[in-house]
Design an enzyme around this catalytic site. Structure first.
Site: not given
Ligand SMILES: NC(=O)c1ccc[n+]([C@@H]2O[C@H](COP(=O)([O-])OP(=O)(O)OC[C@H]3O[C@@H](n4cnc5c(N)ncnc54)[C@H](O)[C@@H]3O)[C@@H](O)[C@H]2O)c1
Length: 363
Positions: A118, A224, A245, A249, A262
């Site tokens: 939890r 934010k 978005h 999307h 994204h």
């Molecule tokens: N929680 C929220 O408020 C929120 C907001 C926006 C997006 N998201 C989510 O976030 C995700 C996208 O996140 P993202 O864009 O970070 O993608 P990701 O986590 O897939 O990372 C992108 C790529 O970069 C690699 N990577 C990460 N750090 C690295 C580094 N320092 N050096 C080399 N490679 C590295 C990862 O392994 C991956 O291959 C989606 O699932 C989306 O739904 C969540």
């Protein structure tokens, strides 16, 4: 080192931003609860940065989980495998999960922390620019379901966020640009001065100039944090973070996940939402051009994908979470730096905006 605070009463937490923060021992340790710690990372980020974390945890019972890399692993199965390890190693309620990675690792780990017994403590160490300015802040955690992206989740805030800008040097350029798209979004929706700053300093930002990078991340997190503090569960104001978005999307889903990152889909979406704002008489044509021009300079896509018809957009936008009573609702701009809450939009105007933008604006 800079610090931004997310003000949520007794759940307030710090975001630390700066160069080489992973080498600062006391920072991470100050955010931990109990002696049991699990680090969740993936097969790309682990080999690059895990050592830096594990060496700080010598005095803790530390377990590491390295997930496969990719959005397709953001599932309940993955969360369940984390629960399995936590139970096998008898992790108590008095333990901490550390998310070391991009938004995918952060969202999975946060959700696991929200559910395990939890709720246990968790710390975000975001390693993509998108995660540093967006996904690690604000407490949205969760996973995908075969029937919808991010459909299973919880609002659950971390104990703190450590955004070390030096990790961005290993991030592929396309991923960096996707993060800059979200930074530009903050200027467009909330802070005209920050948008102007980006117009002047985009070059320095793209060259990883330390001062510029720190400022852009800090200002994004401040914006934010301010919005989340005012509306944690998205009852109103927080919806403006979705600027671009609704179109984005539709583009991601319509073209097949993986074709656009994204942030790239959001870039095209912000162009369309700006065009719509102009057609509603809210902003000038010059403002639309400023928006398109800045995204283009960053190397982000601004033209709409040919494979999607206007009907495809309308169909895909009709399933957005912000819609109400069968009406498509979109975030538009009142001016550069001021977004309006979601507005119901006449589908005929939406169709005309998409058609005419495709025909004349982005070439
Ligand atoms: N929680 C929220 O408020 C929120 C907001 C926006 C997006 N998201 C989510 O976030 C995700 C996208 O996140 P993202 O864009 O970070 O993608 P990701 O986590 O897939 O990372 C992108 C790529 O970069 C690699 N990577 C990460 N750090 C690295 C580094 N320092 N050096 C080399 N490679 C590295 C990862 O392994 C991956 O291959 C989606 O699932 C989306 O739904 C969540």
């Amino acid at each position: 080192m800079n610090k931004v605070s997310v003000e949520l009463g007794d759940r307030r937490y710090p975001i630390y931003i700066g160069d080489k923060l992973l080498a600062q021992n006391d920072l991470l340790v100050s955010l931990l609860n109990g002696r049991q710690v699990m680090v969740v990372t993936n097969t790309t980020v682990g080999p690059l940065y895990l050592d830096k974390i594990v060496t700080q945890l010598k005095d803790f019972d530390t377990l590491v989980i390295e997930l496969e890399d990719g959005e397709q692993y953001k599932t309940l199965d993955t969360v369940n495998s984390i629960f399995g390890s936590l139970l096998e190693h008898r992790f108590s309620r008095n333990s901490t999960l550390i998310a070391l990675g991009g938004g995918v690792v952060g969202d999975i780990t946060g959700f696991a922390a929200a559910c395990y017994q939890r709720g246990i403590h968790f710390v975000q160490i975001p390693t993509t620019l998108l995660a540093q300015v967006d996904s690690s802040v604000g407490g949205k955690t969760g996973v995908n379901h075969p029937l919808g992206k991010n459909m299973i989740g919880a609002f659950y805030q971390p104990q703190g966020v450590i955004a070390d800008t030096s990790v961005l040097t290993t991030l592929p350029g396309r991923e960096v640009n996707a993060g800059v798209a979200e930074i530009i979004k903050y200027g467009l929706i909330y802070d005209p001065g920050f948008f102007e700053w980006l117009e002047v300093n985009l070059g320095s930002l793209k060259r990883y100039d330390e001062q510029a990078l720190n400022h852009a991340i800090q200002r994004s997190c401040e914006i934010k944090a301010e919005i989340v503090s005012a509306d944690e569960k998205e009852a109103g104001l927080r919806a403006i973070l979705n600027f671009g978005h609704t179109f984005g999307h539709a583009i991601e889903a319509g073209c097949g996940y993986g074709r656009y990152l994204h942030g790239e889909a959001v870039s095209i979406g912000m162009c369309l939402a700006s065009e719509l704002s102009y057609r509603l008489g809210l902003i000038s044509l010059q403002d639309v051009t400023r928006c398109i021009h800045l995204l283009k300079r960053c190397g982000l896509p601004v033209t709409i994908p040919e494979q999607l018809s206007t009907d495809d957009y309308l169909r895909l936008m009709a399933v957005d979470k912000k819609n109400m009573n069968g009406e498509i609702r979109v975030i538009v701009l009142n001016s550069i730096g001021r977004a309006c809450l979601p507005q119901p939009i006449d589908p005929a105007l939406l169709g005309k905006t998409i058609d005419e933008y495709a025909a004349c604006r982005a070439s």
